[in-house]
Design an enzyme around this catalytic site. Structure first.
Site, PDB file in Angstrom:
ATOM      1  N   CYS A  15      60.279  60.636  66.734  1.00 35.07           N
ATOM      2  CA  CYS A  15      58.255  60.875  67.710  1.00 35.07           C
ATOM      3  C   CYS A  15      58.351  59.569  68.413  1.00 35.07           C
ATOM      4  CB  CYS A  15      57.706  60.811  65.953  1.00 35.07           C
ATOM      5  SG  CYS A  15      57.502  59.365  65.154  1.00 35.07           S
ATOM      6  N   ASN A  71      56.966  55.850  65.867  1.00 32.28           N
ATOM      7  CA  ASN A  71      57.612  56.204  64.451  1.00 32.28           C
ATOM      8  C   ASN A  71      56.728  55.643  64.118  1.00 32.28           C
ATOM      9  OD1 ASN A  71      60.452  54.678  62.768  1.00 32.28           O
ATOM     10  ND2 ASN A  71      59.932  56.654  62.294  1.00 32.28           N
ATOM     11  N   CYS A 110      53.741  57.549  62.667  1.00 27.09           N
ATOM     12  CA  CYS A 110      53.059  59.073  62.286  1.00 27.09           C
ATOM     13  C   CYS A 110      53.951  59.884  62.094  1.00 27.09           C
ATOM     14  CB  CYS A 110      52.484  59.284  63.308  1.00 27.09           C
ATOM     15  SG  CYS A 110      50.780  58.404  63.257  1.00 27.09           S
ATOM     16  N   ARG A 111      54.540  60.860  62.872  1.00 28.43           N
ATOM     17  CA  ARG A 111      55.530  61.712  62.463  1.00 28.43           C
ATOM     18  C   ARG A 111      56.827  61.702  61.973  1.00 28.43           C
ATOM     19  NH1 ARG A 111      54.640  64.101  67.679  1.00 28.43           N
ATOM     20  NH2 ARG A 111      54.473  62.613  69.106  1.00 28.43           N
ATOM     21  N   SER A 112      57.639  60.633  62.557  1.00 27.99           N
ATOM     22  CA  SER A 112      58.426  60.999  62.009  1.00 27.99           C
ATOM     23  C   SER A 112      59.285  60.792  60.428  1.00 27.99           C
ATOM     24  CB  SER A 112      59.743  60.173  62.938  1.00 27.99           C
ATOM     25  OG  SER A 112      59.290  58.917  63.586  1.00 27.99           O
ATOM     26  N   ASP A 118      50.988  65.199  67.927  1.00 23.98           N
ATOM     27  CA  ASP A 118      50.825  64.182  67.360  1.00 23.98           C
ATOM     28  C   ASP A 118      49.208  63.671  66.473  1.00 23.98           C
ATOM     29  OD1 ASP A 118      50.485  61.343  66.902  1.00 23.98           O
ATOM     30  OD2 ASP A 118      51.496  61.221  69.177  1.00 23.98           O
TER      31      ASP A 118
END
Length: 160
Positions: A9, A12, A14-16, A126
């Protein structure tokens, strides 16, 4: 044979890392931990060395997933040598990765939600600037895609 998967993301945090933690839990649940190496990274360097966002940690913990030990890092060219799957959370990250990708990369470079099988969404949004519900939504999307990704890995790489 170990299959190597990198989730990417922007920062690095939140999402990944959420995808990394949830996919690791899915591998544990299905007895495939030793078959797949997982990591996550960001296209930007703003958060290198930092833990995931506290809201991501809390949302994952509510589902029994521990992200506290993860630390942000930035994608680099060596990742294209080391990973079989490099999966972006959104189109912007996918474009950034495509610009880094060497011509001889033989792995999969695509959107993570391509594995979500029928999801109306193509990108993992995001949640950074939103509320808690955004982090729960990310987990829902990642869970769908994780199951599809594992099915693809089993079919293509782990025929036992």
């Amino acid at each position: 044979m170990t299959v190597n998967v990198l989730f990417v993301c922007l920062g690095n945090i939140c999402r990944s890392p959420t995808a990394e933690g949830l996919f690791r839990a899915e591998l544990a649940r299905t007895g495939r931990v030793d078959d797949v190496f997982i990591d996550s990274a960001g296209t930007g360097a703003w958060h290198v060395g930092k833990a995931p966002d506290a809201r991501a940690i809390a949302a994952a913990a509510e589902r029994g997933i521990d992200l506290r030990s993860l630390r942000a890092r930035q994608v680099d060219e060596a990742d294209f040598e080391n990973f079989d799957y490099i999966l972006a959370m959104d189109e912007s990250n996918l474009q950034d990765l495509a610009m880094l990708k060497p011509a001889d990369f033989k792995g999969e470079l695509r959107l993570f939600l391509d594995y979500a099988g029928g999801s109306a969404e193509r990108e993992v949004p995001d949640p950074y600037y939103g509320g808690e519900e955004g982090f729960a939504h990310v987990l829902d999307l990642v869970e769908q895609a994780a199951q599809g990704l594992l099915a693809d890995i089993k079919q293509r790489h782990l025929s036992r």
